[in-house]
Design a protein around this motif. Structure first.
Motif, PDB file in Angstrom:
ATOM      1  N   ILE A 436      18.187 -29.271  -2.456  1.00  0.00           N
ATOM      2  CA  ILE A 436      19.462 -28.770  -2.984  1.00  0.00           C
ATOM      3  C   ILE A 436      19.457 -28.858  -4.508  1.00  0.00           C
ATOM      4  N   ASP A 437      19.982 -27.828  -5.187  1.00  0.00           N
ATOM      5  CA  ASP A 437      20.051 -27.880  -6.644  1.00  0.00           C
ATOM      6  C   ASP A 437      21.336 -28.567  -7.096  1.00  0.00           C
ATOM      7  N   ASP A 438      21.572 -28.610  -8.390  1.00  0.00           N
ATOM      8  CA  ASP A 438      22.724 -29.318  -8.951  1.00  0.00           C
ATOM      9  C   ASP A 438      24.058 -28.717  -8.526  1.00  0.00           C
ATOM     10  N   GLN A 439      24.051 -27.438  -8.157  1.00  0.00           N
ATOM     11  CA  GLN A 439      25.290 -26.769  -7.737  1.00  0.00           C
ATOM     12  C   GLN A 439      25.522 -26.868  -6.217  1.00  0.00           C
ATOM     13  N   GLY A 440      24.630 -27.564  -5.530  1.00  0.00           N
ATOM     14  CA  GLY A 440      24.780 -27.737  -4.087  1.00  0.00           C
ATOM     15  C   GLY A 440      24.217 -26.599  -3.264  1.00  0.00           C
ATOM     16  N   ILE A 444      15.392 -22.784  -3.768  1.00  0.00           N
ATOM     17  CA  ILE A 444      14.293 -22.008  -3.185  1.00  0.00           C
ATOM     18  C   ILE A 444      12.982 -22.351  -3.890  1.00  0.00           C
ATOM     19  N   VAL A 445      11.995 -22.774  -3.089  1.00  0.00           N
ATOM     20  CA  VAL A 445      10.675 -23.131  -3.604  1.00  0.00           C
ATOM     21  C   VAL A 445       9.624 -22.345  -2.830  1.00  0.00           C
ATOM     22  N   PRO A 446       8.444 -22.088  -3.429  1.00  0.00           N
ATOM     23  CA  PRO A 446       7.419 -21.255  -2.773  1.00  0.00           C
ATOM     24  C   PRO A 446       6.980 -21.775  -1.408  1.00  0.00           C
ATOM     25  N   GLU A 447       6.969 -23.096  -1.243  1.00  0.00           N
ATOM     26  CA  GLU A 447       6.502 -23.681   0.020  1.00  0.00           C
ATOM     27  C   GLU A 447       7.645 -23.903   1.006  1.00  0.00           C
ATOM     28  N   GLY A 448       8.839 -23.453   0.665  1.00  0.00           N
ATOM     29  CA  GLY A 448      10.015 -23.704   1.498  1.00  0.00           C
ATOM     30  C   GLY A 448       9.933 -23.053   2.874  1.00  0.00           C
ATOM     31  N   GLY A 449      10.116 -23.842   3.907  1.00  0.00           N
ATOM     32  CA  GLY A 449      10.102 -23.337   5.276  1.00  0.00           C
ATOM     33  C   GLY A 449       8.776 -22.761   5.708  1.00  0.00           C
ATOM     34  N   ARG A 450       7.670 -23.260   5.140  1.00  0.00           N
ATOM     35  CA  ARG A 450       6.370 -22.624   5.405  1.00  0.00           C
ATOM     36  C   ARG A 450       5.323 -23.593   5.955  1.00  0.00           C
ATOM     37  N   ARG A 451       5.777 -24.670   6.609  1.00  0.00           N
ATOM     38  CA  ARG A 451       4.799 -25.577   7.230  1.00  0.00           C
ATOM     39  C   ARG A 451       4.305 -24.940   8.535  1.00  0.00           C
ATOM     40  N   ARG A 452       3.204 -24.244   8.454  1.00  0.00           N
ATOM     41  CA  ARG A 452       2.623 -23.492   9.559  1.00  0.00           C
ATOM     42  C   ARG A 452       1.511 -24.327  10.209  1.00  0.00           C
ATOM     43  N   ILE A 453       1.822 -24.898  11.368  1.00  0.00           N
ATOM     44  CA  ILE A 453       0.868 -25.812  12.003  1.00  0.00           C
ATOM     45  C   ILE A 453       0.301 -25.271  13.321  1.00  0.00           C
TER      46      ILE A 453
END
Length: 494
Positions: A436-440, A444-453
């Motif tokens: 979460i950023d300072d505004q709540g 969004i980060v490049p690796e966000g939601g991308r744990r592909r196992i």
């Protein structure tokens, strides 16, 4: 299929094991019922009114406890016998069941392959069908309901309108039904709400022999050949607790099966028969009097390895065992169409904690289609491991809703794990927080939601043309993974 013939001693052990398991079933129910009352899932913990859980504890604790105490003598008598019997039988069960529909599909597939116009499809799915108390450790409940629902959803997709039973005249239009799409446009990186028509289904975490029955019954309506209840049982492997959890279902005849346990494991790996399930498929005879065959390998690697480098050593064993199986089962007349490794690898291609295994030799010999290079996935690749504290939210409660979330960069980070793991521990994986950023707002980060196992890898020695790669949301709320499916054609078919 001589390789699948079961010895008399193994058949006897399996028969006796079925009887013993039936006698132990009431003890199994009472123990799981009792312990599950006091192991709430995240979803139950998050319910505003906790009176439902408290009421269950008040009403059911005494009956379950009394039932378990009454049945304890049976448990004490037959549990050791169960351990002996599982060690005497061969390390897998094989089930074959044909219907008019499966026979017709198999015949039409043979004609399509002979004409060089067949598109294969394979899926890997971790479904977490463990005993109830162990399912709850992954924050999933009601294993009876989930086992039946998983089988039904897969079956429904195989019976979808464009895949209904074929015309009796076996016309060229049959290819549309068998292959799903008559034209082979590429459809890579697709998030799909349904499974494609599958030739092969590789399942992990189908641990419970009791609950697998409902799943297998549903799968057999589309897959005539199923290998299940796979694993070697011994004190030095799994302490006679859980099998491997592997299941392989196929539309094509199975010629040979083997399972070899890994020698490297740690922590809870000591109660699981971790290893490699190897299957050889028969795809039909060739015009040159040879046989088209394929090899499929199913595995589930160590989770929460922490500072231990277990996964790289298991990958070493995977290469060793798969090579041995091909060598032992190859025949001079064989033409290998494809060789595929599926499974839950419990590693992703982006996280710092997985850098060693992403550079393993396996990925030099086998291609991981969503991957560009070590540490970098293709832009369309998403994660397959869900956040356990949010996987029951209304926002992801249906396949359609989960698809919408998976395709949205910000929402995806809220429900799928980020690929930024610095150490594979339960704390880092199960209790990781959304950024979460300072505004709540979601950061969004490049690796966000991308744990592909969850992986489908193919041997570069037997190249394929990938026609579609899908992240399948069909099992929303039924498992903590997003299954992956790959469609492909084989130029090596003779």
């Amino acid at each position: 299929m001589a390789a699948l013939e079961e010895s008399y001693s193994s058949r006897t052990a399996n028969l006796c094991l079925s009887i013993v398991r039936s006698l132990l079933y009431p003890s199994y129910i009472s123990f799981n019922g009792l312990t599950s009352l006091y192991y709430p899932t995240f979803h139950e913990q998050q319910e505003k009114d906790g009176s439902n859980l408290l009421l269950k504890q008040l009403l059911l604790t005494l009956p379950y406890a009394a039932m378990f105490i009454i049945l304890f003598p049976i448990l004490a008598l037959f549990l050791p016998l169960r351990c002996v019997l599982v060690s005497l039988r061969r390390p897998f069960c094989y089930s074959e069941h044909h219907s008019k529909r499966t026979c017709l599909l198999e015949e039409t597939a043979q004609r399509a392959m002979a004409a060089g116009e067949y598109k294969f499809s394979i899926c890997s799915a971790n479904i977490c069908l463990a005993p109830e108390i162990m399912s709850r450790m992954n924050h999933l409940s009601d294993v009876d309901y989930r086992s039946m629902s998983i089988g039904q959803r897969i079956k429904e997709d195989q019976f979808a309108s464009h895949q209904m039973p074929l015309p009796s005249n076996g016309s060229p239009n049959d290819l549309t039904i068998v292959n799903g799409h008559k034209k082979y446009e590429k459809d890579v990186g697709n998030v799909s709400t349904s499974f494609p028509q599958l030739d092969i289904l590789c399942v992990q975490e189908a641990w419970s022999s009791y609950h697998n029955k409902a799943l297998i019954e549903e799968l057999h309506q589309s897959f005539p050949y199923i290998v299940h209840d796979v694993g070697v049982h011994a004190f030095n492997i799994n302490n006679f607790v859980l099998n491997s959890g592997h299941l392989v279902a196929s539309r094509h005849p199975i010629e040979a099966v083997d399972f070899k346990p890994y020698k490297n494991f740690v922590d809870h790996g000591k109660i699981i028969s971790m290893g490699l399930t190897s299957v050889k498929l028969h795809l039909g005879s060739t015009r040159s009097n040879g046989n088209n065959v394929a090899y499929v390998f199913n595995t589930h690697l160590q989770s929460y390895q922490g500072k231990h480098e277990i996964i790289p050593r298991q990958l070493d064993e995977l290469l060793e065992y798969s090579g041995m199986f091909i060598k032992q089962n190859s025949q001079p007349e064989d033409n290998i169409a494809f060789c595929i490794v599926c499974g839950d690898f419990n590693m992703d291609n982006l996280s710092p904690a997985d850098q060693i295994q992403t550079r393993h030799r396996l990925f030099e010999l086998f291609e991981d289609f969503p991957r560009l290079k070590p540490g970098l996935d293709k832009p369309w690749a998403i994660g397959t491991e869900m956040r356990q504290d949010r996987m029951m939210d209304g926002a992801v409660s249906t396949p359609e809703l989960l698809k919408q979330v998976a395709e949205n960069e910000a929402l995806r980070q809220c429900y799928l794990l980020d690929a930024d793991i610095t150490e594979q521990t339960k704390e880092n994986l199960v209790y990781s927080q959304v950024k979460i950023d300072d505004q709540g707002n979601v950061k969004i980060v490049p690796e966000g939601g991308r744990r592909r196992i969850d992986y489908i890898l193919f041997d570069k020695e037997f190249p394929l043309e990938v026609k579609g790669y899908h992240f399948v949301t069909r099992l929303a709320t039924l498992t903590d993974h997003i299954p992956v499916a790959m469609e492909f054609t084989c130029s090596s078919l003779l």
